[in-house]
Design a protein around this motif. Structure first.
Motif, PDB file in Angstrom:
ATOM      1  N   VAL A   1       0.881  -1.159   0.110  1.00 16.25           N
ATOM      2  CA  VAL A   1       0.035   0.177   0.115  1.00 16.25           C
ATOM      3  C   VAL A   1       1.052   1.266   0.069  1.00 16.25           C
ATOM      4  CG1 VAL A   1      -1.630   1.267   1.417  1.00 16.25           C
ATOM      5  CG2 VAL A   1      -1.616  -1.108   1.185  1.00 16.25           C
ATOM      6  N   CYS A   2       1.746   1.062   0.707  1.00 13.81           N
ATOM      7  CA  CYS A   2       2.987   2.406   0.841  1.00 13.81           C
ATOM      8  C   CYS A   2       3.343   2.418  -0.474  1.00 13.81           C
ATOM      9  CB  CYS A   2       3.863   2.049   1.855  1.00 13.81           C
ATOM     10  SG  CYS A   2       4.899   3.422   2.224  1.00 13.81           S
ATOM     11  N   ALA A   3       3.838   1.557  -1.254  1.00 10.52           N
ATOM     12  CA  ALA A   3       4.707   1.656  -2.611  1.00 10.52           C
ATOM     13  C   ALA A   3       3.494   2.367  -3.528  1.00 10.52           C
ATOM     14  CB  ALA A   3       4.992   0.270  -2.943  1.00 10.52           C
ATOM     15  N   GLU A   4       2.111   1.861  -3.546  1.00 11.90           N
ATOM     16  CA  GLU A   4       1.252   2.305  -4.354  1.00 11.90           C
ATOM     17  C   GLU A   4       0.615   3.844  -4.200  1.00 11.90           C
ATOM     18  OE1 GLU A   4      -1.765  -0.620  -3.919  1.00 11.90           O
ATOM     19  OE2 GLU A   4      -0.783  -2.182  -4.545  1.00 11.90           O
ATOM     20  N   HIS A   5       0.850   4.086  -2.954  1.00 12.94           N
ATOM     21  CA  HIS A   5       0.216   5.274  -2.474  1.00 12.94           C
ATOM     22  C   HIS A   5       0.882   6.424  -2.078  1.00 12.94           C
ATOM     23  CE1 HIS A   5      -4.026   4.055  -3.103  1.00 12.94           C
ATOM     24  NE2 HIS A   5      -3.691   3.019  -2.491  1.00 12.94           N
ATOM     25  N   PHE A   6       2.239   5.904  -1.689  1.00 17.53           N
ATOM     26  CA  PHE A   6       3.125   7.013  -0.883  1.00 17.53           C
ATOM     27  C   PHE A   6       4.470   7.103  -1.253  1.00 17.53           C
ATOM     28  CE2 PHE A   6      -0.347   5.539   2.184  1.00 17.53           C
ATOM     29  CZ  PHE A   6      -0.966   6.832   2.290  1.00 17.53           C
ATOM     30  N   SER A   7       4.639   6.485  -2.429  1.00 20.01           N
ATOM     31  CA  SER A   7       6.061   6.523  -2.878  1.00 20.01           C
ATOM     32  C   SER A   7       6.411   7.922  -3.537  1.00 20.01           C
ATOM     33  CB  SER A   7       6.113   5.604  -4.017  1.00 20.01           C
ATOM     34  OG  SER A   7       5.635   5.927  -5.298  1.00 20.01           O
ATOM     35  N   VAL A   8       7.695   8.276  -3.542  1.00 19.68           N
ATOM     36  CA  VAL A   8       8.126   9.621  -3.819  1.00 19.68           C
ATOM     37  C   VAL A   8       8.054   9.619  -5.296  1.00 19.68           C
ATOM     38  CG1 VAL A   8      10.237  11.073  -3.945  1.00 19.68           C
ATOM     39  CG2 VAL A   8      10.139   9.861  -2.110  1.00 19.68           C
ATOM     40  N   ALA A   9       8.193   8.762  -6.080  1.00 21.30           N
ATOM     41  CA  ALA A   9       7.940   8.519  -7.545  1.00 21.30           C
ATOM     42  C   ALA A   9       6.517   9.017  -7.934  1.00 21.30           C
ATOM     43  CB  ALA A   9       8.394   7.339  -8.206  1.00 21.30           C
ATOM     44  N   ARG A  10       5.285   8.322  -7.305  1.00 24.62           N
ATOM     45  CA  ARG A  10       4.234   8.893  -7.591  1.00 24.62           C
ATOM     46  C   ARG A  10       4.016  10.298  -7.358  1.00 24.62           C
ATOM     47  NH1 ARG A  10      -0.756   9.347  -5.187  1.00 24.62           N
ATOM     48  NH2 ARG A  10      -2.610   8.354  -6.150  1.00 24.62           N
ATOM     49  N   VAL A  11       4.406  10.857  -5.998  1.00 24.87           N
ATOM     50  CA  VAL A  11       4.334  12.174  -5.946  1.00 24.87           C
ATOM     51  C   VAL A  11       4.922  13.308  -6.736  1.00 24.87           C
ATOM     52  CG1 VAL A  11       4.501  14.019  -4.238  1.00 24.87           C
ATOM     53  CG2 VAL A  11       3.736  11.523  -3.247  1.00 24.87           C
ATOM     54  N   LEU A  12       5.820  12.901  -7.359  1.00 26.19           N
ATOM     55  CA  LEU A  12       6.848  13.556  -8.238  1.00 26.19           C
ATOM     56  C   LEU A  12       6.027  13.649  -9.359  1.00 26.19           C
ATOM     57  CD1 LEU A  12      10.532  12.547  -7.589  1.00 26.19           C
ATOM     58  CD2 LEU A  12       9.399  14.715  -6.815  1.00 26.19           C
ATOM     59  N   ASN A  13       5.590  12.547  -9.966  1.00 23.88           N
ATOM     60  CA  ASN A  13       5.124  12.383 -11.280  1.00 23.88           C
ATOM     61  C   ASN A  13       3.756  13.247 -11.303  1.00 23.88           C
ATOM     62  OD1 ASN A  13       6.691  10.847 -12.536  1.00 23.88           O
ATOM     63  ND2 ASN A  13       5.997   9.088 -11.806  1.00 23.88           N
ATOM     64  N   THR A  14       2.905  13.326 -10.051  1.00 25.75           N
ATOM     65  CA  THR A  14       1.672  14.100  -9.992  1.00 25.75           C
ATOM     66  C   THR A  14       1.866  15.541 -10.006  1.00 25.75           C
ATOM     67  OG1 THR A  14       0.800  12.132  -8.789  1.00 25.75           O
ATOM     68  CG2 THR A  14      -0.445  14.623  -8.562  1.00 25.75           C
ATOM     69  N   LEU A  15       2.970  16.030  -9.395  1.00 28.47           N
ATOM     70  CA  LEU A  15       3.410  17.493  -9.423  1.00 28.47           C
ATOM     71  C   LEU A  15       3.729  17.679 -11.051  1.00 28.47           C
ATOM     72  CD1 LEU A  15       5.620  18.033  -6.176  1.00 28.47           C
ATOM     73  CD2 LEU A  15       3.546  19.026  -6.753  1.00 28.47           C
ATOM     74  N   ARG A  16       4.535  16.984 -11.610  1.00 27.41           N
ATOM     75  CA  ARG A  16       5.047  17.439 -12.828  1.00 27.41           C
ATOM     76  C   ARG A  16       4.045  17.529 -13.792  1.00 27.41           C
ATOM     77  NH1 ARG A  16       9.392  14.307 -15.165  1.00 27.41           N
ATOM     78  NH2 ARG A  16      10.743  16.235 -15.410  1.00 27.41           N
ATOM     79  N   ALA A  17       3.029  16.341 -13.687  1.00 25.33           N
ATOM     80  CA  ALA A  17       1.919  16.376 -14.672  1.00 25.33           C
ATOM     81  C   ALA A  17       0.926  17.372 -14.463  1.00 25.33           C
ATOM     82  CB  ALA A  17       1.287  14.824 -14.656  1.00 25.33           C
ATOM     83  N   ALA A  18       1.198  18.145 -13.356  1.00 25.29           N
ATOM     84  CA  ALA A  18       0.194  19.483 -13.267  1.00 25.29           C
ATOM     85  C   ALA A  18       0.810  20.659 -13.910  1.00 25.29           C
ATOM     86  CB  ALA A  18       0.106  19.579 -11.631  1.00 25.29           C
TER      87      ALA A  18
END
Length: 378
Positions: A361-378
């Motif tokens: 769950v941590c890897a799916e929702h709280f990974s640094v990569a996921r957060v960075l991709n969300t920021l960059r996509a915006a």
């Protein structure tokens, strides 16, 4: 390639959750090829190969400091994207720095894009000293100014949106949940085996708690620890984080028979912290408002594959009960919390299965990569 200007009240070597978060985001964006400027109060340590450009120009974050910051920012090509790490108590002036909020509004009117990352919105209005009521009112005024300036608002937990939305005064500013990554460095400065041998024998159980030992959390621990520590398994307890030494002394004053089984490691570097977390069998992480996606002390443990017993409260997202990532008991039910901890100590397979789910769950929702991709996509 994007150019980021991250404005934060904390950055390493400052110690704190916002400091750790900002470092992870800034270094991650650099790794992905972006140019990152961090505007903060103190000079960064610059030890990482992925270190951003750190500008310690905020100083006391007063009008003169903000004028100097204006001049520094103007040297960079506009429009600038300012990602502001917002916690009202972080920017000085007894957490009432209206100057800073007005400065951001001025930058927005000049064409800069202001994005807020809201870690905490404002103080609650409640009975108490007049100064707290004054601060809570000023926080709301600051929130109005900020939301009028913001191009986009990121929120650390979904519960912040209904608290913030009324202060947008009808403006349809986009608000999006951006979970706080709770990952700990994969580097290990010391052997996990050596850490365990330091604190327990081979067949003993080692409980852990990671946090900053504020009064609200330590009160919950004091209430929940006795039935767990006095169980026939006689587990040991390893306290991690700044303030752990002080809490250990408080514990053994109240329970002197625990002296040999309660240990405090104090503040640890990221590689040391990861190894100490991995050395523990089970983490006890109660929170007065319940576990949320901004409780990086819990997600750090999950990211290292450790089972966690925690509490649910009024801010807890459905994610935690839906995924089974943690063993969870209502914050009002200390007996259920203790029972869950003892059951997991007794059953290795159940503890391992919980740890595995938590890590997924941590890897799916709280990974640094996921957060960075969300920021960059915006």
């Amino acid at each position: 390639m994007s150019v980021w200007h991250i404005v934060t009240s904390e950055y390493p070597p400052d110690v704190g959750g916002v400091s750790d978060y900002t470092r992870q985001i800034a270094e991650g964006l650099v790794r992905m090829g972006d140019v990152v400027h961090v505007w903060c109060r103190h000079r960064g340590d610059g030890l990482s190969a992925n270190a951003p450009q750190v500008h310690p120009d905020l100083a006391d974050i007063g009008p003169a400091d903000l004028r100097r910051l204006d001049a520094q920012l103007s040297a960079h090509r506009g429009p600038r994207r300012l990602l502001v790490q917002w916690v009202p108590h972080g920017f000085g002036y007894h957490s009432m720095n209206l100057w800073f909020c007005l400065w951001l509004a001025k930058r927005a009117s000049a064409g800069d894009l202001i994005e807020l990352m809201v870690h905490e919105p404002y103080l609650e209005l409640r009975r108490g000293p007049i100064r707290h009521a004054l601060m809570a009112c000023v926080h709301r005024l600051m929130t109005i100014v900020l939301l009028c300036a913001a191009h986009k608002v990121w929120i650390s937990i979904p519960a912040w949106e209904p608290l913030l939305r009324p202060y947008a005064l009808g403006r349809k500013v986009p608000m999006q949940w951006l979970p706080v990554p709770g990952c700990v460095s994969d580097e290990q400065a010391v052997s996990v085996t050596a850490i365990r041998l330091k604190y327990v024998s081979d067949d003993a159980r080692l409980l852990g708690h990671f946090g900053s030992y504020g009064a609200a959390v330590t009160a919950l621990l004091l209430e929940r620890l006795p039935p767990i520590m006095d169980d026939p398994l006689t587990p040991s307890l390893l306290l991690l984080g700044s303030g752990s030494e002080r809490f250990r002394e408080a514990l053994i004053r109240e329970h002197p028979n625990w002296r040999a089984r309660v240990h405090a490691a104090g503040y640890l570097s990221a590689p040391d912290l990861g190894a100490h977390i991995t050395a523990c069998d089970l983490f006890l992480q109660p929170y007065p408002d319940g576990i949320t996606s901004r409780r990086t002390s819990a997600t750090a443990c999950l990211s290292r594959g450790r089972a966690v017993v925690t509490t649910s409260g009024h801010l807890t997202e459905p994610l935690w009960s839906q995924t089974g990532a943690v063993a969870i008991a209502d914050v009002s039910d200390s007996a259920a919390f203790a029972s869950a901890a003892i059951r997991l100590l007794e059953h290795d397979d159940a503890r391992a299965a919980l740890a595995k789910r938590g890590r997924q769950v941590c890897a799916e929702h709280f990974s640094v990569a996921r957060v960075l991709n969300t920021l960059r996509a915006a």
